[in-house]
Motif scaffolding. Sequence first.
Motif, PDB file in Angstrom:
ATOM      1  N   THR A 327       0.866  -1.175   0.000  1.00 19.32           N
ATOM      2  CA  THR A 327       0.000   0.000   0.000  1.00 19.32           C
ATOM      3  C   THR A 327       0.906   1.230   0.000  1.00 19.32           C
ATOM      4  OG1 THR A 327      -1.715  -1.118   1.282  1.00 19.32           O
ATOM      5  CG2 THR A 327      -1.767   1.283   1.244  1.00 19.32           C
ATOM      6  N   PRO A 328       0.833   2.098  -1.011  1.00 16.67           N
ATOM      7  CA  PRO A 328       1.684   3.294  -1.038  1.00 16.67           C
ATOM      8  C   PRO A 328       1.452   4.174   0.185  1.00 16.67           C
ATOM      9  CG  PRO A 328       0.682   2.926  -3.185  1.00 16.67           C
ATOM     10  CD  PRO A 328       0.002   1.984  -2.234  1.00 16.67           C
ATOM     11  N   LEU A 329       2.521   4.686   0.741  1.00 13.64           N
ATOM     12  CA  LEU A 329       2.458   5.623   1.857  1.00 13.64           C
ATOM     13  C   LEU A 329       2.799   7.018   1.349  1.00 13.64           C
ATOM     14  CD1 LEU A 329       4.299   3.599   4.667  1.00 13.64           C
ATOM     15  CD2 LEU A 329       1.847   3.983   4.445  1.00 13.64           C
ATOM     16  N   PRO A 330       2.120   8.042   1.850  1.00 11.59           N
ATOM     17  CA  PRO A 330       2.415   9.402   1.387  1.00 11.59           C
ATOM     18  C   PRO A 330       3.800   9.858   1.830  1.00 11.59           C
ATOM     19  CG  PRO A 330       0.900   9.453   3.253  1.00 11.59           C
ATOM     20  CD  PRO A 330       1.034   8.015   2.852  1.00 11.59           C
ATOM     21  N   THR A 331       4.498  10.545   0.949  1.00 11.63           N
ATOM     22  CA  THR A 331       5.801  11.125   1.280  1.00 11.63           C
ATOM     23  C   THR A 331       6.007  12.381   0.453  1.00 11.63           C
ATOM     24  OG1 THR A 331       8.202  10.808   1.175  1.00 11.63           O
ATOM     25  CG2 THR A 331       6.877   9.565  -0.384  1.00 11.63           C
ATOM     26  N   THR A 332       6.598  13.366   1.062  1.00 13.54           N
ATOM     27  CA  THR A 332       6.875  14.629   0.362  1.00 13.54           C
ATOM     28  C   THR A 332       8.265  14.628  -0.247  1.00 13.54           C
ATOM     29  OG1 THR A 332       7.669  15.618   2.421  1.00 13.54           O
ATOM     30  CG2 THR A 332       5.334  15.912   1.892  1.00 13.54           C
ATOM     31  N   HIS A 333       9.010  13.538  -0.044  1.00 14.40           N
ATOM     32  CA  HIS A 333      10.383  13.477  -0.534  1.00 14.40           C
ATOM     33  C   HIS A 333      10.408  13.125  -2.023  1.00 14.40           C
ATOM     34  CE1 HIS A 333      11.963  13.905   3.458  1.00 14.40           C
ATOM     35  NE2 HIS A 333      11.352  12.825   3.884  1.00 14.40           N
ATOM     36  N   SER A 334      11.125  13.889  -2.791  1.00 12.33           N
ATOM     37  CA  SER A 334      11.332  13.530  -4.183  1.00 12.33           C
ATOM     38  C   SER A 334      12.298  12.357  -4.251  1.00 12.33           C
ATOM     39  CB  SER A 334      11.911  14.721  -4.950  1.00 12.33           C
ATOM     40  OG  SER A 334      13.168  15.100  -4.409  1.00 12.33           O
ATOM     41  N   ASP A 335      12.239  11.626  -5.342  1.00 12.43           N
ATOM     42  CA  ASP A 335      13.125  10.486  -5.580  1.00 12.43           C
ATOM     43  C   ASP A 335      12.888   9.332  -4.612  1.00 12.43           C
ATOM     44  OD1 ASP A 335      14.280  12.074  -7.526  1.00 12.43           O
ATOM     45  OD2 ASP A 335      15.898  12.749  -6.207  1.00 12.43           O
ATOM     46  N   LEU A 336      11.762   9.336  -3.879  1.00 12.70           N
ATOM     47  CA  LEU A 336      11.525   8.303  -2.877  1.00 12.70           C
ATOM     48  C   LEU A 336      10.078   7.838  -2.923  1.00 12.70           C
ATOM     49  CD1 LEU A 336      12.944   8.204   0.711  1.00 12.70           C
ATOM     50  CD2 LEU A 336      10.516   7.742   0.352  1.00 12.70           C
ATOM     51  N   GLN A 337       9.880   6.523  -2.940  1.00 11.86           N
ATOM     52  CA  GLN A 337       8.551   5.929  -2.874  1.00 11.86           C
ATOM     53  C   GLN A 337       8.480   5.042  -1.643  1.00 11.86           C
ATOM     54  OE1 GLN A 337       5.630   6.222  -4.933  1.00 11.86           O
ATOM     55  NE2 GLN A 337       4.876   5.213  -3.084  1.00 11.86           N
ATOM     56  N   ALA A 338       7.400   5.177  -0.865  1.00  7.49           N
ATOM     57  CA  ALA A 338       7.255   4.422   0.380  1.00  7.49           C
ATOM     58  C   ALA A 338       6.009   3.543   0.331  1.00  7.49           C
ATOM     59  CB  ALA A 338       7.175   5.380   1.567  1.00  7.49           C
ATOM     60  N   TYR A 339       6.067   2.406   1.056  1.00  4.89           N
ATOM     61  CA  TYR A 339       4.956   1.450   1.059  1.00  4.89           C
ATOM     62  C   TYR A 339       4.788   0.841   2.450  1.00  4.89           C
ATOM     63  CZ  TYR A 339       5.900   1.223  -4.031  1.00  4.89           C
ATOM     64  OH  TYR A 339       6.127   1.519  -5.354  1.00  4.89           O
ATOM     65  N   LEU A 340       3.536   0.489   2.769  1.00  8.87           N
ATOM     66  CA  LEU A 340       3.260  -0.456   3.844  1.00  8.87           C
ATOM     67  C   LEU A 340       3.228  -1.843   3.214  1.00  8.87           C
ATOM     68  CD1 LEU A 340       2.299  -1.231   6.737  1.00  8.87           C
ATOM     69  CD2 LEU A 340      -0.038  -0.923   5.901  1.00  8.87           C
ATOM     70  N   GLN A 341       3.956  -2.778   3.800  1.00  9.07           N
ATOM     71  CA  GLN A 341       4.018  -4.139   3.272  1.00  9.07           C
ATOM     72  C   GLN A 341       3.035  -5.007   4.039  1.00  9.07           C
ATOM     73  OE1 GLN A 341       7.985  -5.934   2.738  1.00  9.07           O
ATOM     74  NE2 GLN A 341       7.138  -7.845   3.522  1.00  9.07           N
ATOM     75  N   GLY A 342       1.922  -5.344   3.400  1.00  8.30           N
ATOM     76  CA  GLY A 342       0.882  -6.112   4.080  1.00  8.30           C
ATOM     77  C   GLY A 342       1.295  -7.525   4.411  1.00  8.30           C
ATOM     78  N   ASN A 343       2.069  -8.173   3.543  1.00  5.65           N
ATOM     79  CA  ASN A 343       2.517  -9.534   3.793  1.00  5.65           C
ATOM     80  C   ASN A 343       3.799  -9.488   4.613  1.00  5.65           C
ATOM     81  OD1 ASN A 343       3.207 -12.210   3.803  1.00  5.65           O
ATOM     82  ND2 ASN A 343       3.281 -12.455   1.586  1.00  5.65           N
ATOM     83  N   THR A 344       3.655  -9.556   5.921  1.00 12.87           N
ATOM     84  CA  THR A 344       4.812  -9.401   6.804  1.00 12.87           C
ATOM     85  C   THR A 344       5.698 -10.644   6.833  1.00 12.87           C
ATOM     86  OG1 THR A 344       3.498 -10.135   8.712  1.00 12.87           O
ATOM     87  CG2 THR A 344       3.613  -7.767   8.283  1.00 12.87           C
ATOM     88  N   GLN A 345       5.252 -11.727   6.215  1.00 13.25           N
ATOM     89  CA  GLN A 345       6.075 -12.939   6.173  1.00 13.25           C
ATOM     90  C   GLN A 345       7.176 -12.847   5.117  1.00 13.25           C
ATOM     91  OE1 GLN A 345       5.687 -15.500   8.528  1.00 13.25           O
ATOM     92  NE2 GLN A 345       4.438 -13.840   9.327  1.00 13.25           N
TER      93      GLN A 345
END
Length: 453
Positions: A327-345
């Motif tokens: 799931t994409p997480l919001p970030t104001t940083h350029s050159d950076l993409q963040a995610y929540l990883q649902g499958n923790t295994q």
Amino acid sequence: MEDYLQGCRAALQESRPLHVVLGNEACDLDSMVSALTLAFYLTKTTEAEEVFIPVLNIKRSELPLRGDNVFFLQRVHIPETLLIFRDEIDLDALHQAGLLTLILVDHHVLPKSDAALEEAVAEVIDHRPIDQKHCPPCHVSVELVGSCATLVTERILQGAPEILDRETAALLHGTIILDCVNMDLKIGKATLKDKKYVEKLESLFPDLPDRDEIFDCLQKAKFDVSGLTTEQMLRKDQKVVYRQGIKVAVSAVYMDLVAFLQRPDLLTDLGTFCQAHSCDALVTMTIFFNTHNEPVRQLAVFCPHVALRMMICGALEHSHSPVLKLTPLPTTHSDLQAYLQGNTQVSRKKLLPLLQEALSAYSDSGTIPAGQPETVGVSTEQGDKGSDRAGNSLTPGLSQDEDDPPLPPTPMNSLVDECPLDQGLPKLSAEAVFEKCSQISLSQSPTAAWSKK
């Protein structure tokens, strides 16, 4: 132990033959304690006036990155100043002078950078499967137990139990418990021999710390990143994936990604880290436990080169083996993409082959400028480790563990339920993801992107 270590430092000032007990390059707690206690035992049980010195196979400046090591040394009152680190002893010069005998503990294959020292190896004690191609031709004692400290404990108790004091016993006891995840049967790292020698140590020294207490303290110290700079956090547990001139650092960071992204000057620090380590991209997997003691994993991809960043993100988002449930997480940083990883295994260990496949597709597409070597830009620190014997494109950096830290089994909790199984994304191979990204301008090489920043 303190008097013994003072004697070791004094011996370094003398021109005499030395028996060096050398742990592995990760210098995790097992490696450090096994080297210290085995060298202590050999010194106490050798009749000849031979000198056995434990050497921690890292630079002294890297010790703060190993919080459990630092904590345990303080707990058993061993001053860090008495320890001998790899940058404080010239093993090559000793070997050339005919003064070096090596005993390897918690590893049995020297890296390419130490190939010249192989003929000095006289003994090996390890707890991992033997690499028959590169194992030195000497006495090798290998048994697949949970902790190498178990084998050292066995050696001491069978050879000279009278030399075992409470301080040394505490070092061995705590290390085995941490390595074997508090002897948890569900995790399955502890063998019958690990269990046997933990119990023997406890019977000999009934005042040793409670197992739960010492495990919790060491576990917290191992993952404690408070007081570390961003660069130290990224180096604390780092591996590298590289392919035909593209190098990606993959770091595990033990904190909430949201908090990590709020660190002052983060983007500058990430760029500086990549430049210093000659990396084209950085993938960070953050790991922490929520209030229900359930593991939470998050991912961040930092890369100033748009095509490469989209390629990596696309491979992660569309992966079906394994499915990450991102799931994409919001970030104001350029050159950076963040995610929540649902499958923790899906641990970092399982993520690495996926990144390797993505880089292969990217490099095979012809986007790498002609004439670049296979491992362009590998830093001095990583160069020898990166160019390993088999020419693999997946190499450890300063990782403390060969495997990811053990995490408890995770139920389908609310965090996972919030992440739709496939995020509505089609299941694509790395090659297909590259095709999806092919409309991005590829005229600029990833490394060249740094000069534009």
